[in-house]
Design a protein around this motif. Sequence first.
Motif, PDB file in Angstrom:
ATOM      1  N   ALA A   4      65.646  58.769  16.803  1.00 49.74           N
ATOM      2  CA  ALA A   4      66.232  59.884  17.712  1.00 49.74           C
ATOM      3  C   ALA A   4      67.469  59.046  18.101  1.00 49.74           C
ATOM      4  O   ALA A   4      68.213  59.500  19.109  1.00 49.74           O
ATOM      5  CB  ALA A   4      65.313  60.428  17.880  1.00 49.74           C
ATOM      6  N   ALA A   5      66.754  57.674  18.990  1.00 49.72           N
ATOM      7  CA  ALA A   5      67.675  57.094  20.031  1.00 49.72           C
ATOM      8  C   ALA A   5      69.087  56.822  19.500  1.00 49.72           C
ATOM      9  O   ALA A   5      70.241  57.058  19.996  1.00 49.72           O
ATOM     10  CB  ALA A   5      66.986  56.008  20.307  1.00 49.72           C
ATOM     11  N   LEU A   6      69.142  56.610  17.741  1.00 54.32           N
ATOM     12  CA  LEU A   6      70.533  55.977  17.471  1.00 54.32           C
ATOM     13  C   LEU A   6      71.287  57.305  17.364  1.00 54.32           C
ATOM     14  O   LEU A   6      72.478  56.879  16.848  1.00 54.32           O
ATOM     15  CB  LEU A   6      70.274  55.473  16.072  1.00 54.32           C
ATOM     16  CG  LEU A   6      71.265  55.336  15.489  1.00 54.32           C
ATOM     17  CD1 LEU A   6      72.154  53.752  16.239  1.00 54.32           C
ATOM     18  CD2 LEU A   6      71.262  54.249  13.705  1.00 54.32           C
ATOM     19  N   LEU A   7      70.782  58.186  17.059  1.00 57.29           N
ATOM     20  CA  LEU A   7      70.931  59.788  16.896  1.00 57.29           C
ATOM     21  C   LEU A   7      72.113  59.880  18.454  1.00 57.29           C
ATOM     22  O   LEU A   7      73.417  60.619  18.315  1.00 57.29           O
ATOM     23  CB  LEU A   7      70.042  60.838  16.232  1.00 57.29           C
ATOM     24  CG  LEU A   7      70.969  61.984  16.125  1.00 57.29           C
ATOM     25  CD1 LEU A   7      72.031  61.519  14.582  1.00 57.29           C
ATOM     26  CD2 LEU A   7      69.867  62.805  15.264  1.00 57.29           C
ATOM     27  N   PHE A   8      70.998  60.001  19.320  1.00 52.26           N
ATOM     28  CA  PHE A   8      71.677  60.451  21.082  1.00 52.26           C
ATOM     29  C   PHE A   8      73.001  59.649  21.171  1.00 52.26           C
ATOM     30  O   PHE A   8      73.803  59.628  21.982  1.00 52.26           O
ATOM     31  CB  PHE A   8      70.482  59.610  21.527  1.00 52.26           C
ATOM     32  CG  PHE A   8      70.840  60.754  23.013  1.00 52.26           C
ATOM     33  CD1 PHE A   8      70.893  61.504  23.269  1.00 52.26           C
ATOM     34  CD2 PHE A   8      71.026  59.289  24.137  1.00 52.26           C
ATOM     35  CE1 PHE A   8      71.198  62.009  25.043  1.00 52.26           C
ATOM     36  CE2 PHE A   8      71.140  59.793  25.312  1.00 52.26           C
ATOM     37  CZ  PHE A   8      71.064  61.083  25.739  1.00 52.26           C
ATOM     38  N   ALA A   9      72.351  58.108  21.159  1.00 60.20           N
ATOM     39  CA  ALA A   9      74.496  57.070  21.015  1.00 60.20           C
ATOM     40  C   ALA A   9      74.980  57.603  20.210  1.00 60.20           C
ATOM     41  O   ALA A   9      76.524  57.592  20.886  1.00 60.20           O
ATOM     42  CB  ALA A   9      73.398  55.209  20.790  1.00 60.20           C
ATOM     43  N   LEU A  10      74.941  58.338  19.151  1.00 58.28           N
ATOM     44  CA  LEU A  10      76.532  58.292  18.101  1.00 58.28           C
ATOM     45  C   LEU A  10      76.746  59.813  18.768  1.00 58.28           C
ATOM     46  O   LEU A  10      77.943  59.800  18.764  1.00 58.28           O
ATOM     47  CB  LEU A  10      75.714  58.607  17.045  1.00 58.28           C
ATOM     48  CG  LEU A  10      75.875  57.229  16.091  1.00 58.28           C
ATOM     49  CD1 LEU A  10      75.065  57.157  14.748  1.00 58.28           C
ATOM     50  CD2 LEU A  10      77.058  56.141  16.265  1.00 58.28           C
ATOM     51  N   ALA A  11      75.634  60.929  19.580  1.00 56.32           N
ATOM     52  CA  ALA A  11      76.322  61.856  19.844  1.00 56.32           C
ATOM     53  C   ALA A  11      76.807  61.418  21.292  1.00 56.32           C
ATOM     54  O   ALA A  11      78.190  61.921  21.308  1.00 56.32           O
ATOM     55  CB  ALA A  11      75.268  62.841  19.980  1.00 56.32           C
ATOM     56  N   ALA A  12      76.820  60.798  21.976  1.00 54.53           N
ATOM     57  CA  ALA A  12      77.139  60.089  23.180  1.00 54.53           C
ATOM     58  C   ALA A  12      78.645  59.478  22.735  1.00 54.53           C
ATOM     59  O   ALA A  12      79.181  60.030  23.446  1.00 54.53           O
ATOM     60  CB  ALA A  12      76.896  59.427  24.194  1.00 54.53           C
ATOM     61  N   GLY A  67      76.683  59.984   8.001  1.00 56.83           N
ATOM     62  CA  GLY A  67      76.042  58.439   7.066  1.00 56.83           C
ATOM     63  C   GLY A  67      74.804  58.781   7.166  1.00 56.83           C
ATOM     64  O   GLY A  67      73.723  59.038   6.358  1.00 56.83           O
ATOM     65  N   MET A  68      73.838  59.200   8.574  1.00 56.80           N
ATOM     66  CA  MET A  68      72.746  59.102   9.318  1.00 56.80           C
ATOM     67  C   MET A  68      71.783  60.449   8.712  1.00 56.80           C
ATOM     68  O   MET A  68      70.797  60.175   8.436  1.00 56.80           O
ATOM     69  CB  MET A  68      72.537  59.101  10.531  1.00 56.80           C
ATOM     70  CG  MET A  68      72.675  57.653  11.149  1.00 56.80           C
ATOM     71  SD  MET A  68      71.776  57.240  13.048  1.00 56.80           S
ATOM     72  CE  MET A  68      70.544  58.170  12.967  1.00 56.80           C
ATOM     73  N   ILE A  69      72.601  61.699   8.692  1.00 53.70           N
ATOM     74  CA  ILE A  69      72.018  62.475   8.026  1.00 53.70           C
ATOM     75  C   ILE A  69      71.396  62.898   6.851  1.00 53.70           C
ATOM     76  O   ILE A  69      71.049  63.406   6.302  1.00 53.70           O
ATOM     77  CB  ILE A  69      72.782  63.941   8.694  1.00 53.70           C
ATOM     78  CG1 ILE A  69      72.822  64.292  10.152  1.00 53.70           C
ATOM     79  CG2 ILE A  69      72.431  64.883   8.077  1.00 53.70           C
ATOM     80  CD1 ILE A  69      73.489  64.783  10.704  1.00 53.70           C
ATOM     81  N   GLY A  70      73.097  62.208   6.020  1.00 55.96           N
ATOM     82  CA  GLY A  70      72.354  62.420   4.466  1.00 55.96           C
ATOM     83  C   GLY A  70      71.780  61.310   4.067  1.00 55.96           C
ATOM     84  O   GLY A  70      71.013  61.388   2.874  1.00 55.96           O
ATOM     85  N   SER A  71      71.710  60.165   5.078  1.00 61.70           N
ATOM     86  CA  SER A  71      70.524  59.058   4.292  1.00 61.70           C
ATOM     87  C   SER A  71      68.933  59.504   4.821  1.00 61.70           C
ATOM     88  O   SER A  71      68.379  58.371   4.367  1.00 61.70           O
ATOM     89  CB  SER A  71      70.746  57.808   4.873  1.00 61.70           C
ATOM     90  OG  SER A  71      70.631  57.618   6.565  1.00 61.70           O
ATOM     91  N   ALA A  72      68.677  61.070   5.506  1.00 62.33           N
ATOM     92  CA  ALA A  72      67.545  61.352   5.639  1.00 62.33           C
ATOM     93  C   ALA A  72      66.553  61.701   5.281  1.00 62.33           C
ATOM     94  O   ALA A  72      67.037  61.953   4.249  1.00 62.33           O
ATOM     95  CB  ALA A  72      68.284  61.520   7.046  1.00 62.33           C
TER      96      ALA A  72
END
Length: 72
Positions: A4-12, A67-72
Motif C-alpha cells: 500500500a505504501a509503495l502504491l501510494f508513493a507511485l500514485a504521488a 506492473g504492481m497490479i499485474g503481479s498482485a
Amino acid sequence: MTHAALLFALAAALLLGAVLTFAGALWLAQEPRIGGGTRDPEFRPIALAVGAFGLLTFIAAACAIVGMIGSA
C-alpha cells in the motif's frame, strides 16, 4: 516497503508527473514565438525540459503501477 505504501508513493509520482507536464506545456504556450506571451525566449529549453521530465515521470509511474497490479 509495504504494498500500500509503495502504491501510494507511485500514485504521488503519477500526480507529480502530470502536474509537471501540464506546467511545462503552459509555460511553453506562453513563450513569445509560440503563443504570443510575454516570456523571454531563452526560457524555452527550460520549459521543454520541465515538460519532458514530467512526461517521463508520469510514464514511469504508470508502468510501475500497472506492473504492481499485474503481479498482485
